[in-house]
Design a protein around this motif. Sequence first.
Motif, PDB file in Angstrom:
ATOM      1  N   GLY A 151      -9.343 -12.559  -7.109  1.00 55.46           N
ATOM      2  CA  GLY A 151      -7.908 -12.322  -6.924  1.00 55.46           C
ATOM      3  C   GLY A 151      -7.443 -13.199  -5.797  1.00 55.46           C
ATOM      4  O   GLY A 151      -8.210 -13.968  -5.237  1.00 55.46           O
ATOM      5  N   GLU A 181      -8.776  -8.443  -8.174  1.00 53.03           N
ATOM      6  CA  GLU A 181      -7.358  -8.226  -8.471  1.00 53.03           C
ATOM      7  C   GLU A 181      -6.928  -9.371  -9.374  1.00 53.03           C
ATOM      8  O   GLU A 181      -7.232 -10.535  -9.077  1.00 53.03           O
ATOM      9  N   ILE A 186      -0.419 -10.226 -10.413  1.00 53.37           N
ATOM     10  CA  ILE A 186       0.178 -10.180  -9.062  1.00 53.37           C
ATOM     11  C   ILE A 186       1.297 -11.205  -8.933  1.00 53.37           C
ATOM     12  O   ILE A 186       2.365 -10.911  -8.391  1.00 53.37           O
ATOM     13  N   ARG A 210       0.769  -5.329  -6.174  1.00 51.45           N
ATOM     14  CA  ARG A 210      -0.682  -5.443  -6.342  1.00 51.45           C
ATOM     15  C   ARG A 210      -1.147  -4.126  -6.984  1.00 51.45           C
ATOM     16  O   ARG A 210      -1.709  -3.253  -6.337  1.00 51.45           O
ATOM     17  N   ALA A 214      -3.473  -4.588 -12.050  1.00 53.63           N
ATOM     18  CA  ALA A 214      -4.086  -5.824 -11.542  1.00 53.63           C
ATOM     19  C   ALA A 214      -5.543  -5.576 -11.139  1.00 53.63           C
ATOM     20  O   ALA A 214      -6.422  -6.396 -11.405  1.00 53.63           O
ATOM     21  N   CYS A 215      -5.777  -4.439 -10.484  1.00 54.14           N
ATOM     22  CA  CYS A 215      -7.137  -4.098 -10.048  1.00 54.14           C
ATOM     23  C   CYS A 215      -8.047  -3.812 -11.241  1.00 54.14           C
ATOM     24  O   CYS A 215      -9.156  -4.367 -11.340  1.00 54.14           O
ATOM     25  N   SER A 218      -9.066  -6.807 -13.534  1.00 51.42           N
ATOM     26  CA  SER A 218     -10.044  -7.698 -12.919  1.00 51.42           C
ATOM     27  C   SER A 218     -11.427  -7.046 -12.798  1.00 51.42           C
ATOM     28  O   SER A 218     -12.449  -7.659 -13.150  1.00 51.42           O
ATOM     29  N   ASN A 284      -5.071  -5.929   1.001  1.00 51.59           N
ATOM     30  CA  ASN A 284      -5.354  -6.299  -0.384  1.00 51.59           C
ATOM     31  C   ASN A 284      -6.784  -5.870  -0.698  1.00 51.59           C
ATOM     32  O   ASN A 284      -7.690  -6.314   0.008  1.00 51.59           O
ATOM     33  N   PRO A 285      -6.996  -5.030  -1.719  1.00 58.45           N
ATOM     34  CA  PRO A 285      -5.979  -4.368  -2.540  1.00 58.45           C
ATOM     35  C   PRO A 285      -5.195  -3.332  -1.741  1.00 58.45           C
ATOM     36  O   PRO A 285      -5.640  -2.874  -0.692  1.00 58.45           O
TER      37      PRO A 285
END
Length: 446
Positions: A151, A181, A186, A210, A214-215, A218, A284-285
Amino acid sequence: MNNNTLIKGATIVNENNVFKGDVLIEGKYIKQISEEITVTDNVEVINAEGKYLIPGMIDDQVHFREPGLTHKANIATESKAAIAGGITSFIEMPNTVPQATTQELLEDKFEVASKTSYANYSFMFGGTNDNLEELLKTNPKNVAGIKLFLGSSTGNMLVDNEETLEKIFSSTDMLISVHCEDEATIRKNTEEYKAKFGDDIPVKYHPIIRSEEACYLSSSKAIELAKKTGARLHVFHLSTEKETHLFRNDIPLEEKKITAEVCVHHLWFTDADYDKKGTHIKWNPAVKSQKDKDGLWKALLDDRIDVIATDHAPHTLEEKSNVYTKAPSGGPLVQHAVIAVLEKVKGGVLPIEKAVEKMCHNPAKLFRVEKRGFIKEGYFADLVLVDPNDSWEVNKGNVLYKCGWSPFEGVEFSNKITHTFVNGNLMYNKGKFNESVKGERLLFNS
């Protein structure tokens, strides 16, 4: 020279047992553990009645900013804060300036640490889209593992070439740790919110930008690839309840090839804290909802999540005070992580045995760290004494990070770390540091 030390009458927490006893340190190592140890001269005795004795935490994810970003932090300042916080060993990430993406640059970091780190240390080698040949030269005996950013990341450390990823996963037996991510998700979300607010997006939208999607996108892809290739995969800083269901708890850690970590901030804060804390809790995350926090605790307790870490990532207050799109993500945590977890122990959220397992034993098992992470005869004396009945409040006056602030400012803790031993040396004693010795390079049973 190491002094020989006898720790008397401690409440020892080790391998799912809590018992009262004595520990004799001789040189760098734990010589004896017993209910009652009697010694002759030349041994310093520490009365540990009423205190917990735990192994030093092994923090598997920190950013100490050296080289190249030393206005924020350096190995000396942050390792000092770490030992004050009960962290005796750390594994540092490759996204420094320059990035640790060649063997020479990686060894440069080890060289700095050998002279300046108060804690024991290792560093990860950073994978990119085009350094596979260099990555494969990494020595599994004295380097913790490989780090891949799947990410947003700085420079060229975003690994987004699927063919390259599969090659990396297929080519190394070393542990591959990943930041998961999905970059495309994002970017799309950021553009949407920038169109609405410009650069000054309210920070409360950070977990929407985020996002869970997105998490999950990935991490699920990384896990699929690990299953396909047989790679050893460690997913850093889970932040969503949804992701926790990707991990197993029906086999012991030693048999798992796919493992997970959670960070202290995702166990402590929620999106309700953005109004008060603002960009100080921009990570992040992202810190997400109460439902996510509850799900992370549940997965930690039932062993789908294996490790607690910090992702210590300091920035200056000036940097954090920028508008949303320019305020960097990350915050300093090594001084307060163990205490924050022990506060949850006191609150009945998790047993102390489980806290020690996740902070000390499991990182040692997962990274195959030689002779650390446990209170065992013959192991290095990396030990921490904690007074469970000493209240104190975090404020700028007692923060040790070079950046000079903490997301825990204003929090009152009822536990206090009083002593930290690193390799048998009493490095921290009630606010005073022993600066005459340094930590050691971690070795691994590859």
